[in-house]
Enzyme design. Structure first.
Site, PDB file in Angstrom:
ATOM      1  N   GLY A   1       2.840   6.103   7.614  1.00 44.41           N
ATOM      2  CA  GLY A   1       3.423   6.835   8.747  1.00 44.41           C
ATOM      3  C   GLY A   1       2.636   8.106   9.036  1.00 44.41           C
ATOM      4  O   GLY A   1       2.135   8.741   8.117  1.00 44.41           O
TER       5      GLY A   1
ATOM      6  N   VAL B   1     -13.933  17.084   7.254  1.00 41.28           N
ATOM      7  CA  VAL B   1     -15.201  16.948   7.985  1.00 41.28           C
ATOM      8  C   VAL B   1     -16.031  18.234   7.887  1.00 41.28           C
ATOM      9  O   VAL B   1     -17.243  18.199   7.623  1.00 41.28           O
ATOM     10  CB  VAL B   1     -14.925  16.579   9.466  1.00 41.28           C
ATOM     11  CG1 VAL B   1     -16.198  16.631  10.293  1.00 41.28           C
ATOM     12  CG2 VAL B   1     -14.283  15.195   9.541  1.00 41.28           C
TER      13      VAL B   1
ATOM     14  N   ARG C   1       0.011   0.287   9.031  1.00 40.80           N
ATOM     15  CA  ARG C   1       0.367  -0.355   7.763  1.00 40.80           C
ATOM     16  C   ARG C   1      -0.333  -1.704   7.788  1.00 40.80           C
ATOM     17  O   ARG C   1      -0.485  -2.307   8.844  1.00 40.80           O
ATOM     18  CB  ARG C   1       1.873  -0.502   7.631  1.00 40.80           C
ATOM     19  CG  ARG C   1       2.588   0.851   7.700  1.00 40.80           C
ATOM     20  CD  ARG C   1       4.071   0.738   7.460  1.00 40.80           C
ATOM     21  NE  ARG C   1       4.785   1.882   7.995  1.00 40.80           N
ATOM     22  CZ  ARG C   1       4.978   3.032   7.346  1.00 40.80           C
ATOM     23  NH1 ARG C   1       4.532   3.180   6.119  1.00 40.80           N
ATOM     24  NH2 ARG C   1       5.634   4.026   7.910  1.00 40.80           N
TER      25      ARG C   1
ATOM     26  N   ASP D   1       2.562   7.327  -0.892  1.00 41.42           N
ATOM     27  CA  ASP D   1       2.269   6.685  -2.183  1.00 41.42           C
ATOM     28  C   ASP D   1       1.721   5.266  -2.016  1.00 41.42           C
ATOM     29  O   ASP D   1       0.838   4.841  -2.768  1.00 41.42           O
ATOM     30  CB  ASP D   1       3.490   6.707  -3.099  1.00 41.42           C
ATOM     31  CG  ASP D   1       4.682   5.982  -2.499  1.00 41.42           C
ATOM     32  OD1 ASP D   1       4.785   5.936  -1.256  1.00 41.42           O
ATOM     33  OD2 ASP D   1       5.505   5.454  -3.265  1.00 41.42           O
TER      34      ASP D   1
ATOM     35  N   THR E   1       2.932  12.780   4.216  1.00 36.27           N
ATOM     36  CA  THR E   1       4.185  12.075   4.518  1.00 36.27           C
ATOM     37  C   THR E   1       5.277  13.117   4.736  1.00 36.27           C
ATOM     38  O   THR E   1       5.346  14.099   3.989  1.00 36.27           O
ATOM     39  CB  THR E   1       4.579  11.092   3.390  1.00 36.27           C
ATOM     40  OG1 THR E   1       5.919  10.657   3.590  1.00 36.27           O
ATOM     41  CG2 THR E   1       4.473  11.704   2.007  1.00 36.27           C
TER      42      THR E   1
ATOM     43  N   ASP F   1       8.314  12.892   4.150  1.00 40.10           N
ATOM     44  CA  ASP F   1       9.486  12.752   3.268  1.00 40.10           C
ATOM     45  C   ASP F   1       9.504  13.686   2.065  1.00 40.10           C
ATOM     46  O   ASP F   1      10.539  13.854   1.430  1.00 40.10           O
ATOM     47  CB  ASP F   1       9.598  11.303   2.772  1.00 40.10           C
ATOM     48  CG  ASP F   1       9.958  10.354   3.903  1.00 40.10           C
ATOM     49  OD1 ASP F   1      10.640  10.812   4.830  1.00 40.10           O
ATOM     50  OD2 ASP F   1       9.558   9.184   3.854  1.00 40.10           O
TER      51      ASP F   1
ATOM     52  N   ASP G   1       8.419  13.206  -0.958  1.00 38.73           N
ATOM     53  CA  ASP G   1       8.980  12.445  -2.074  1.00 38.73           C
ATOM     54  C   ASP G   1       7.910  11.890  -3.012  1.00 38.73           C
ATOM     55  O   ASP G   1       8.100  10.852  -3.633  1.00 38.73           O
ATOM     56  CB  ASP G   1       9.866  11.301  -1.543  1.00 38.73           C
ATOM     57  CG  ASP G   1       9.079  10.327  -0.680  1.00 38.73           C
ATOM     58  OD1 ASP G   1       7.922  10.637  -0.326  1.00 38.73           O
ATOM     59  OD2 ASP G   1       9.620   9.253  -0.358  1.00 38.73           O
TER      60      ASP G   1
ATOM     61  N   ARG H   1      14.645   7.378   4.383  1.00 37.17           N
ATOM     62  CA  ARG H   1      15.216   6.079   4.006  1.00 37.17           C
ATOM     63  C   ARG H   1      15.569   6.042   2.529  1.00 37.17           C
ATOM     64  O   ARG H   1      16.544   5.450   2.122  1.00 37.17           O
ATOM     65  CB  ARG H   1      14.238   4.951   4.332  1.00 37.17           C
ATOM     66  CG  ARG H   1      14.707   4.121   5.497  1.00 37.17           C
ATOM     67  CD  ARG H   1      13.679   3.115   5.889  1.00 37.17           C
ATOM     68  NE  ARG H   1      12.483   3.758   6.406  1.00 37.17           N
ATOM     69  CZ  ARG H   1      11.310   3.169   6.584  1.00 37.17           C
ATOM     70  NH1 ARG H   1      11.148   1.918   6.280  1.00 37.17           N
ATOM     71  NH2 ARG H   1      10.286   3.820   7.083  1.00 37.17           N
TER      72      ARG H   1
HETATM   73  P1  ATP Z   1       4.851   6.566   4.241  1.00 39.90           P
HETATM   74  O1  ATP Z   1       5.320   7.575   3.260  1.00 39.90           O
HETATM   75  O2  ATP Z   1       4.692   7.098   5.595  1.00 39.90           O
HETATM   76  O3  ATP Z   1       5.652   5.300   4.179  1.00 39.90           O
HETATM   77  P2  ATP Z   1       2.855   5.166   2.723  1.00 39.90           P
HETATM   78  O4  ATP Z   1       1.412   5.401   2.499  1.00 39.90           O
HETATM   79  O5  ATP Z   1       3.715   5.180   1.487  1.00 39.90           O
HETATM   80  O6  ATP Z   1       3.326   6.219   3.800  1.00 39.90           O
HETATM   81  P3  ATP Z   1       3.168   2.308   3.000  1.00 39.90           P
HETATM   82  O7  ATP Z   1       3.570   1.498   4.174  1.00 39.90           O
HETATM   83  O8  ATP Z   1       3.976   2.216   1.758  1.00 39.90           O
HETATM   84  O9  ATP Z   1       3.072   3.804   3.527  1.00 39.90           O
HETATM   85  O10 ATP Z   1       1.661   1.933   2.590  1.00 39.90           O
HETATM   86  C1  ATP Z   1       0.610   1.986   3.540  1.00 39.90           C
HETATM   87  C2  ATP Z   1      -0.364   0.861   3.277  1.00 39.90           C
HETATM   88  O11 ATP Z   1      -0.908   0.986   1.951  1.00 39.90           O
HETATM   89  C3  ATP Z   1       0.265  -0.518   3.278  1.00 39.90           C
HETATM   90  O12 ATP Z   1       0.397  -1.037   4.575  1.00 39.90           O
HETATM   91  C4  ATP Z   1      -0.749  -1.322   2.461  1.00 39.90           C
HETATM   92  O13 ATP Z   1      -1.869  -1.652   3.266  1.00 39.90           O
HETATM   93  C5  ATP Z   1      -1.215  -0.293   1.419  1.00 39.90           C
HETATM   94  N1  ATP Z   1      -0.512  -0.485   0.136  1.00 39.90           N
HETATM   95  C6  ATP Z   1       0.767  -0.160  -0.148  1.00 39.90           C
HETATM   96  N2  ATP Z   1       1.098  -0.495  -1.416  1.00 39.90           N
HETATM   97  C7  ATP Z   1      -0.001  -1.072  -1.953  1.00 39.90           C
HETATM   98  C8  ATP Z   1      -0.333  -1.635  -3.235  1.00 39.90           C
HETATM   99  N3  ATP Z   1       0.555  -1.680  -4.221  1.00 39.90           N
HETATM  100  N4  ATP Z   1      -1.580  -2.134  -3.412  1.00 39.90           N
HETATM  101  C9  ATP Z   1      -2.499  -2.087  -2.434  1.00 39.90           C
HETATM  102  N5  ATP Z   1      -2.264  -1.559  -1.203  1.00 39.90           N
HETATM  103  C10 ATP Z   1      -1.054  -1.066  -0.960  1.00 39.90           C
END
Ligand code: ATP
Length: 322
Positions: A10, A23, A71, A102, A125, A127, A129, A171
């Site tokens: 996100g 950069v 994602r 994460d 992020t 959140d 968290d 969430r």
């Molecule tokens: P947000 O906090 O906004 O949700 P996020 O980085 O945690 O951010 P996710 O949707 O959990 O968002 O992960 C982003 C992308 O990271 C996923 O779409 C996937 O491509 C990759 N990803 C997530 N978990 C894994 C994993 N265990 N191994 C490899 N790639 C991963």
């Protein structure tokens, strides 16, 4: 040296500040930056181009991310990652800076574990968290956006002497909800990590405040609360107590907007530090803030428990709304 840079998951306010810092710090060190569009999707498709200092003019104050984000389910496949890694090496890329949550960090960590590609995570992020840091990029701005919105709602709540339930993002985390509730003087806050039977506590608080003659009330609800969304809680209160209440879901307005000074400053600090550490030969790590200091954590720290809003903050909300 050449590093790849991407934003993933996100979007959050402050990502552009971090991009700019990556950069420009790289430029100062003579390191090249390959800007990858649309997160891991762009890595897979080779959707990238060189970024130079002047490409980052006038972005510090803009929300969202100029690199776009996504994602990407395909990234979970090791064969897809191996192919993308090969393409990055062919471009002369020796490390990756990733701005995201994460999940994004896990995706980068896989490149380190499977192919030895060093990677630096910048916690982007709203959140707040992530284990190992007490601040993430975008949280401060999202909080201020929610507080500003609720201040406006309070005007109409008090004019009509009405109860409002306001749903904020979170969430799995009540970080935004609890801090927003405290900052805008809400009567109560419902959030996933709270331990009490909070429907009963909520009713008791509301009844006590009505008995004191208070008619306008704001209840902040985290979207992932165990009782359900603000609409579900509102419906239950309406049915059981015949209340003329209103529900507002703040939704995506919390993600957008110009980043706060705090998010710009930490985005800038983390962006510069990520480049410095990769240029100095660090492996896989993510940056954070603890007790006011910039810290780096090994990617394994992600396995630790995520931070939760301190219980005493949630308990303070009804006390201070008397
Ligand atoms: P947000 O906090 O906004 O949700 P996020 O980085 O945690 O951010 P996710 O949707 O959990 O968002 O992960 C982003 C992308 O990271 C996923 O779409 C996937 O491509 C990759 N990803 C997530 N978990 C894994 C994993 N265990 N191994 C490899 N790639 C991963």
């Amino acid at each position: 040296m050449r590093l790849a840079l991407l934003t993933s998951g996100g979007d959050s306010p402050g990502m552009n500040a971090a991009i700019r810092a990556v950069v420009r710090q790289a430029d100062a060190l003579g390191v090249g930056i390959l800007g990858v569009r649309r997160g891991f999707e762009g890595l897979i498709e080779g959707d990238w181009r060189d970024l130079r200092s002047r490409d980052c003019a006038n972005i510090l104050q803009r929300g969202g991310t100029i690199l776009h984000t996504a994602r990407c389910r395909e990234w979970l496949d090791p064969a897809v990652r191996a192919k993308a890694h090969g393409a990055l090496r062919a471009e002369g890329v020796q490390g990756l800076v990733i701005i995201g949550g994460d999940g994004s960090f896990r995706g980068a960590q896989a490149l380190w574990e499977e192919h030895g590609m060093p990677c630096a995570g910048i916690p982007g992020t709203i959140d707040n968290d992530l284990p190992g840091t007490d601040l993430t990029l975008g949280f401060d701005t999202a909080l201020n956006t929610a507080v500003e919105a609720i201040d406006r709602i309070r005007d109409t709540a008090s004019s009509h002497e009405r109860l409002f339930l306001v749903e904020v993002m979170g969430r799995h985390s009540g970080m935004i909800a609890v801090h927003t509730a405290l900052a805008c003087g809400a009567e109560a806050v419902l959030y996933p990590e709270s331990e009490s039977d909070h429907y009963e506590a909520l009713l008791a608080n509301l009844q006590a405040s009505w008995a004191r003659g208070k008619k306008a009330s704001i209840i902040v609800v985290a979207e992932g609360d165990r009782l359900g969304s603000a609409y579900v809680v509102g419906e239950r209160l309406r049915k059981e107590h015949n209340l003329d209440l209103r529900v507002v879901v703040l939704g995506h307005i919390q993600r957008g907007g110009s980043p706060s000074a705090m998010d710009r400053i930490w985005g800038s600090r983390w962006g510069a530090e990520a480049v410095r550490r990769l240029a100095a030969g660090s492996g896989a790590f993510y940056l954070g803030r603890l007790n006011g200091d910039l810290v780096a954590q090994p990617m394994e720290a992600l396995l630790g428990p995520p931070p939760v809003p301190p219980a005493f903050l949630g308990e303070l909300v009804p006390i201070l709304s008397r």
